[in-house]
Scaffold this motif. Structure first.
Motif, PDB file in Angstrom:
ATOM      1  N   GLY A   1      16.735   7.718  -1.418  1.00  0.00           N
ATOM      2  CA  GLY A   1      15.534   8.492  -1.161  1.00  0.00           C
ATOM      3  C   GLY A   1      15.273   8.655   0.323  1.00  0.00           C
ATOM      4  O   GLY A   1      16.095   8.286   1.166  1.00  0.00           O
ATOM      5  N   THR A   2      14.123   9.205   0.650  1.00  0.00           N
ATOM      6  CA  THR A   2      13.749   9.371   2.052  1.00  0.00           C
ATOM      7  C   THR A   2      13.119   8.084   2.580  1.00  0.00           C
ATOM      8  O   THR A   2      12.605   7.272   1.810  1.00  0.00           O
ATOM      9  CB  THR A   2      12.746  10.524   2.215  1.00  0.00           C
ATOM     10  N   ARG A   3      13.139   7.918   3.890  1.00  0.00           N
ATOM     11  CA  ARG A   3      12.548   6.720   4.487  1.00  0.00           C
ATOM     12  C   ARG A   3      11.058   6.660   4.220  1.00  0.00           C
ATOM     13  O   ARG A   3      10.514   5.623   3.830  1.00  0.00           O
ATOM     14  CB  ARG A   3      12.828   6.709   5.995  1.00  0.00           C
ATOM     15  N   PHE A   4      10.376   7.798   4.438  1.00  0.00           N
ATOM     16  CA  PHE A   4       8.915   7.776   4.307  1.00  0.00           C
ATOM     17  C   PHE A   4       8.474   7.522   2.874  1.00  0.00           C
ATOM     18  O   PHE A   4       7.450   6.875   2.641  1.00  0.00           O
ATOM     19  CB  PHE A   4       8.297   9.063   4.861  1.00  0.00           C
ATOM     20  N   SER A   5       9.245   8.001   1.904  1.00  0.00           N
ATOM     21  CA  SER A   5       8.901   7.727   0.505  1.00  0.00           C
ATOM     22  C   SER A   5       9.059   6.252   0.182  1.00  0.00           C
ATOM     23  O   SER A   5       8.225   5.639  -0.490  1.00  0.00           O
ATOM     24  CB  SER A   5       9.780   8.563  -0.431  1.00  0.00           C
ATOM     25  N   ASN A   6      10.145   5.661   0.665  1.00  0.00           N
ATOM     26  CA  ASN A   6      10.353   4.238   0.424  1.00  0.00           C
ATOM     27  C   ASN A   6       9.324   3.383   1.150  1.00  0.00           C
ATOM     28  O   ASN A   6       8.853   2.377   0.615  1.00  0.00           O
ATOM     29  CB  ASN A   6      11.772   3.843   0.858  1.00  0.00           C
ATOM     30  N   PHE A   7       8.963   3.771   2.372  1.00  0.00           N
ATOM     31  CA  PHE A   7       7.929   3.031   3.085  1.00  0.00           C
ATOM     32  C   PHE A   7       6.616   3.070   2.291  1.00  0.00           C
ATOM     33  O   PHE A   7       5.899   2.074   2.211  1.00  0.00           O
ATOM     34  CB  PHE A   7       7.708   3.630   4.468  1.00  0.00           C
ATOM     35  N   ALA A   8       6.313   4.244   1.734  1.00  0.00           N
ATOM     36  CA  ALA A   8       5.073   4.389   0.976  1.00  0.00           C
ATOM     37  C   ALA A   8       5.066   3.504  -0.266  1.00  0.00           C
ATOM     38  O   ALA A   8       4.095   2.789  -0.537  1.00  0.00           O
ATOM     39  CB  ALA A   8       4.868   5.850   0.588  1.00  0.00           C
ATOM     40  N   VAL A   9       6.146   3.533  -1.028  1.00  0.00           N
ATOM     41  CA  VAL A   9       6.219   2.719  -2.248  1.00  0.00           C
ATOM     42  C   VAL A   9       6.188   1.236  -1.904  1.00  0.00           C
ATOM     43  O   VAL A   9       5.444   0.451  -2.507  1.00  0.00           O
ATOM     44  CB  VAL A   9       7.480   3.064  -3.058  1.00  0.00           C
ATOM     45  N   GLN A  10       6.956   0.839  -0.889  1.00  0.00           N
ATOM     46  CA  GLN A  10       7.061  -0.578  -0.558  1.00  0.00           C
ATOM     47  C   GLN A  10       5.775  -1.140   0.050  1.00  0.00           C
ATOM     48  O   GLN A  10       5.530  -2.339  -0.012  1.00  0.00           O
ATOM     49  CB  GLN A  10       8.234  -0.800   0.403  1.00  0.00           C
ATOM     50  N   ASN A  11       4.944  -0.281   0.624  1.00  0.00           N
ATOM     51  CA  ASN A  11       3.702  -0.731   1.242  1.00  0.00           C
ATOM     52  C   ASN A  11       2.467  -0.455   0.398  1.00  0.00           C
ATOM     53  O   ASN A  11       1.344  -0.718   0.831  1.00  0.00           O
ATOM     54  CB  ASN A  11       3.531  -0.065   2.609  1.00  0.00           C
ATOM     55  N   SER A  12       2.644   0.072  -0.791  1.00  0.00           N
ATOM     56  CA  SER A  12       1.502   0.380  -1.652  1.00  0.00           C
ATOM     57  C   SER A  12       0.863  -0.895  -2.199  1.00  0.00           C
ATOM     58  O   SER A  12       1.480  -1.963  -2.207  1.00  0.00           O
ATOM     59  CB  SER A  12       1.956   1.261  -2.826  1.00  0.00           C
ATOM     60  N   ASP A  13      -0.386  -0.764  -2.652  1.00  0.00           N
ATOM     61  CA  ASP A  13      -1.030  -1.903  -3.321  1.00  0.00           C
ATOM     62  C   ASP A  13      -1.173  -1.654  -4.825  1.00  0.00           C
ATOM     63  O   ASP A  13      -1.604  -2.532  -5.568  1.00  0.00           O
ATOM     64  CB  ASP A  13      -2.389  -2.228  -2.694  1.00  0.00           C
ATOM     65  N   LEU A  14      -0.800  -0.443  -5.258  1.00  0.00           N
ATOM     66  CA  LEU A  14      -0.798  -0.115  -6.687  1.00  0.00           C
ATOM     67  C   LEU A  14       0.270   0.933  -6.961  1.00  0.00           C
ATOM     68  O   LEU A  14       0.310   1.979  -6.324  1.00  0.00           O
ATOM     69  CB  LEU A  14      -2.158   0.437  -7.127  1.00  0.00           C
ATOM     70  N   VAL A  15       1.154   0.624  -7.905  1.00  0.00           N
ATOM     71  CA  VAL A  15       2.167   1.581  -8.362  1.00  0.00           C
ATOM     72  C   VAL A  15       1.909   1.860  -9.834  1.00  0.00           C
ATOM     73  O   VAL A  15       1.859   0.943 -10.648  1.00  0.00           O
ATOM     74  CB  VAL A  15       3.597   1.034  -8.185  1.00  0.00           C
ATOM     75  N   VAL A  16       1.739   3.151 -10.159  1.00  0.00           N
ATOM     76  CA  VAL A  16       1.572   3.549 -11.560  1.00  0.00           C
ATOM     77  C   VAL A  16       2.737   4.457 -11.916  1.00  0.00           C
ATOM     78  O   VAL A  16       2.829   5.594 -11.450  1.00  0.00           O
ATOM     79  CB  VAL A  16       0.232   4.285 -11.783  1.00  0.00           C
ATOM     80  N   SER A  17       3.648   3.944 -12.713  1.00  0.00           N
ATOM     81  CA  SER A  17       4.854   4.672 -13.098  1.00  0.00           C
ATOM     82  C   SER A  17       4.689   5.256 -14.491  1.00  0.00           C
ATOM     83  O   SER A  17       4.409   4.538 -15.449  1.00  0.00           O
ATOM     84  CB  SER A  17       6.067   3.731 -13.067  1.00  0.00           C
ATOM     85  N   ILE A  18       4.865   6.570 -14.601  1.00  0.00           N
ATOM     86  CA  ILE A  18       4.749   7.246 -15.894  1.00  0.00           C
ATOM     87  C   ILE A  18       6.058   7.950 -16.222  1.00  0.00           C
ATOM     88  O   ILE A  18       6.520   8.832 -15.481  1.00  0.00           O
ATOM     89  CB  ILE A  18       3.601   8.278 -15.884  1.00  0.00           C
ATOM     90  N   GLY A  19       6.685   7.544 -17.314  1.00  0.00           N
ATOM     91  CA  GLY A  19       7.894   8.220 -17.785  1.00  0.00           C
ATOM     92  C   GLY A  19       9.133   7.948 -16.974  1.00  0.00           C
ATOM     93  O   GLY A  19      10.090   8.722 -17.019  1.00  0.00           O
ATOM     94  N   SER A  20       9.163   6.850 -16.227  1.00  0.00           N
ATOM     95  CA  SER A  20      10.353   6.475 -15.466  1.00  0.00           C
ATOM     96  C   SER A  20      10.811   5.095 -15.900  1.00  0.00           C
ATOM     97  O   SER A  20       9.994   4.185 -16.044  1.00  0.00           O
ATOM     98  CB  SER A  20      10.069   6.459 -13.967  1.00  0.00           C
ATOM     99  N   ARG A  21      12.103   4.923 -16.051  1.00  0.00           N
ATOM    100  CA  ARG A  21      12.596   3.611 -16.469  1.00  0.00           C
ATOM    101  C   ARG A  21      12.784   2.659 -15.291  1.00  0.00           C
ATOM    102  O   ARG A  21      13.149   1.496 -15.479  1.00  0.00           O
ATOM    103  CB  ARG A  21      13.904   3.746 -17.246  1.00  0.00           C
ATOM    104  N   LEU A  22      12.547   3.166 -14.071  1.00  0.00           N
ATOM    105  CA  LEU A  22      12.637   2.326 -12.881  1.00  0.00           C
ATOM    106  C   LEU A  22      13.961   1.566 -12.835  1.00  0.00           C
ATOM    107  O   LEU A  22      14.008   0.334 -12.836  1.00  0.00           O
ATOM    108  CB  LEU A  22      11.454   1.357 -12.810  1.00  0.00           C
ATOM    109  N   ASP A  23      15.045   2.321 -12.766  1.00  0.00           N
ATOM    110  CA  ASP A  23      16.366   1.708 -12.700  1.00  0.00           C
ATOM    111  C   ASP A  23      16.605   1.117 -11.315  1.00  0.00           C
ATOM    112  O   ASP A  23      15.809   1.297 -10.392  1.00  0.00           O
ATOM    113  CB  ASP A  23      17.447   2.736 -13.035  1.00  0.00           C
ATOM    114  N   THR A  24      17.707   0.412 -11.141  1.00  0.00           N
ATOM    115  CA  THR A  24      17.961  -0.285  -9.885  1.00  0.00           C
ATOM    116  C   THR A  24      18.192   0.691  -8.728  1.00  0.00           C
ATOM    117  O   THR A  24      17.979   0.331  -7.565  1.00  0.00           O
ATOM    118  CB  THR A  24      19.175  -1.217 -10.007  1.00  0.00           C
TER     119      THR A  24
END
Length: 591
Positions: free
Chosen positions: A265-288
């Motif tokens: 992915g992009t750096r800024f997207s990963n920074f956002a996910v890794q620094n979030s305080d809440l992740v709400v995943s809908i319809g994704s299996r969140l693979d490795t």
């Protein structure tokens, strides 16, 4: 009423509003294809490899949102379907595969021998782990029950492929529909899988979050929830990242859309996910590929909510040491529509601060830079960005695997109602060409863009003939870097840049792909310079009929950024000196 088994199958498909099926002929499939050939409502499309048939049927389902269908003969005809069936299974795509089988009187049954009939192969055992349902027809009259059952299973719950194996002598038998047993699916009482308690807990998490992130996955497409998901983004005001499968759902210029994240992915997207305080995943299996490794480093400081229709996907994370704070089993469409009806309180001021921080990262770490444009030879990121500029609203794009899909997901700027298709979880080389053919046929010969690596094209290059036969306006952009760029990048990281079996120097043949395309009857051109990209892309896209554009890319180019295997998603290399890198992160990486 008497009807031949193979004729009944075709009539069944006609009633389901299926217009095309993909086939490769063979002795054990002759009756099936013959019946299809007599139909006035359904057309068969012969491919030149069963793998292509399987992939085309998968694509047909994705594009039409109806079930795709492929016929194949026994033995090698059936086994050649495996890769395509796997792609449909892992991406939850409803496809009906029907294979011919040796006649029942030549069946090895329980004799213990390997084979009795010519090209006899146990399809049930082979396909059991990559289908939702697989069955071998033992009596002609069973076809009514089993076909209805397979069709229902394929499209219900979490969708997926099914396979029916039919002996040759059964295909030609006559059956009396008045005595046939019908399949009657169990009618479940309508109720919501999620509870009021779960919803209340979710609303509390929304209310308390200062740095939220929404994750939208392919399940939103499967449940036809795209338009509701867009409304939910605006209602909440939360930034959103998407899996590759849903990247096209939201226009790239939408302020709340951050893009794709994960190991490629992009750096800024990963920074956002890794620094979030809440992740709400809908319809994704969140693979490795999405979470990075080890999995427990994913969104390290965040509360995590996972919403999925598959209970097994919800329960897998414990094995990997990743705590999920709220698990909700639900169809994406159902829960999103429910949330849209509710009053939801959020911390708007804090979320605006969070969005501003993400925008700073976006500006600080652009995917395509001025330096890329100044390069003399084609930079793949410049190609993708230029292609996105020239693609119109409603464009349909097919992409093959390797660096091709990674570059596209990082740099392509999506416009209104565009669609991008890829076999996202199997990522088989060779998928995009037969998939693009099916997509164009499904859309009545609509213009299709296909971005394919040279290694991937080799897998199904024979289907260029199928493209020409049906006069399809498919524009192929071949990212030609003389081998397997993604593999070479891994060899750079781990194996001292020894490009064994991944380059011409490492043993691969030097193929003139444009010459081959022209021999099939496709016009085309070559481009190797950044300065010529705009003109070359325009010529290809706006040409009449098909076009083959051979883009010569230097083998030095890889996917940047990319997370090394075994690293958390904030460790995107190459990036900055470690000290400077940490200063740009809100939360320091886990030790």
């Amino acid at each position: 009423m008497l009807i031949k088994v193979s004729d009944y199958i075709v009539k069944f498909l006609e009633k389901k509003n299926i217009k095309h099926i993909f086939v490769l002929t063979g002795g054990a499939a002759l009756h099936l294809i013959h019946s299809a050939g007599l139909s006035k409502k359904l057309k068969f499309i012969p491919t030149l490899h069963e793998q292509a048939s399987a992939m085309a049927a998968d694509s047909y389902s994705r594009v039409t949102k109806n079930i795709g269908v492929a016929f194949a003969t026994s033995g090698p005809g059936a086994t050649n379907l495996v890769t395509g069936v796997s792609g449909a299974y892992f991406d939850s795509v409803p496809v009906l595969y029907i294979t011919g089988q040796v006649s029942t009187h030549r069946d090895k049954n329980k004799t213990g021998v390997r084979q009795i009939g010519f090209q006899e192969t146990d399809c049930v055992s082979i396909f059991k782990s990559i289908t939702k349902y697989v069955v071998k027809i033992k009596k002609p009259i069973d076809i009514v029950y089993e076909l209805e059952k397979a069709y229902h299973i394929s499209r219900s719950g979490r969708p997926g492929p099914v396979l029916i194996d039919i002996p040759d002598n059964i295909q030609r038998e006559m059956i009396d529909l008045t005595i046939a047993k019908k399949y009657l699916p169990k009618i479940k009482k309508k109720h919501k899988d999620f509870t009021n308690t779960q919803i209340n807990n979710l609303l509390k998490l929304f209310k308390n979050s200062k740095r939220p992130i929404l994750i939208f996955g392919w399940g939103i497409h499967l449940s036809n929830a795209e338009k509701f998901a867009k409304k939910l983004i605006k209602k909440l005001g939360f930034p959103v990242v998407t899996t590759w499968g849903m990247a096209h759902m939201i226009e790239s210029n939408e302020p709340l859309n951050i893009g794709t994240w994960g190991t490629h992915g992009t750096r800024f997207s990963n920074f956002a996910v890794q620094n979030s305080d809440l992740v709400v995943s809908i319809g994704s299996r969140l693979d490795t590929k999405a979470t990075g490794s080890p999995i427990n480093t994913f969104a390290r400081g965040a509360k995590k909510v996972v919403i999925d229709i598959d209970k097994f996907e919800l329960n897998k994370f414990k094995k990997f040491g990743l705590k999920i704070d709220l698990k909700i089993k639900s169809d994406a469409n159902e829960i999103i529509k429910h949330l849209l009806k509710l009053e939801i309180k959020v911390q708007k001021k804090e979320i605006n601060i969070w969005r501003n921080q993400i925008n700073k990262w976006k500006n600080q770490y652009p995917i395509v830079t001025k330096k890329n444009y100044k390069e003399k030879k084609i930079n793949p990121y410049v190609f993708v960005r230029e292609l996105s500029k020239q693609c119109k609203n409603n464009e349909i794009i097919f992409v093959d695997t390797g660096c091709a899909i990674a570059w596209m997901m990082q740099a392509f700027k999506f416009k209104k109602n565009q669609s991008l298709f890829h076999d996202f979880n199997n990522t088989a080389m060779g998928w995009a060409l037969p998939a693009a053919i099916a997509g164009s046929i499904a859309k009545k010969k609509k213009r299709i863009i296909a971005v394919i690596g040279d290694g991937s094209l080799s897998m199904n290059i024979q289907e260029l003939a199928t493209l020409v036969e049906h006069k399809l306006p498919i524009k192929i952009f071949l990212i030609n870097n003389s081998g397997h760029a993604m593999i070479r990048q891994t060899q750079d990281q781990w194996l001292k840049s020894k490009y064994f079996a991944s380059s011409i120097e490492g043993g691969l043949p030097d193929i003139n792909y444009l010459k081959i395309a022209k021999e099939y009857g496709i016009k085309g051109s070559t481009c190797s310079l950044n300065s010529e990209l705009k003109k070359t892309i325009s010529k290809a896209i706006n040409s009449k009929g098909s076009f083959f554009c051979d883009l010569r890319i230097d083998i030095k180019h890889g996917v940047i950024p990319q997370v090394r295997f075994g690293k958390p998603n904030e460790d995107l290399e190459p990036l900055l000196p470690r000290k400077e890198f940490l200063e740009n992160m809100l939360i320091k990486p886990l030790k």
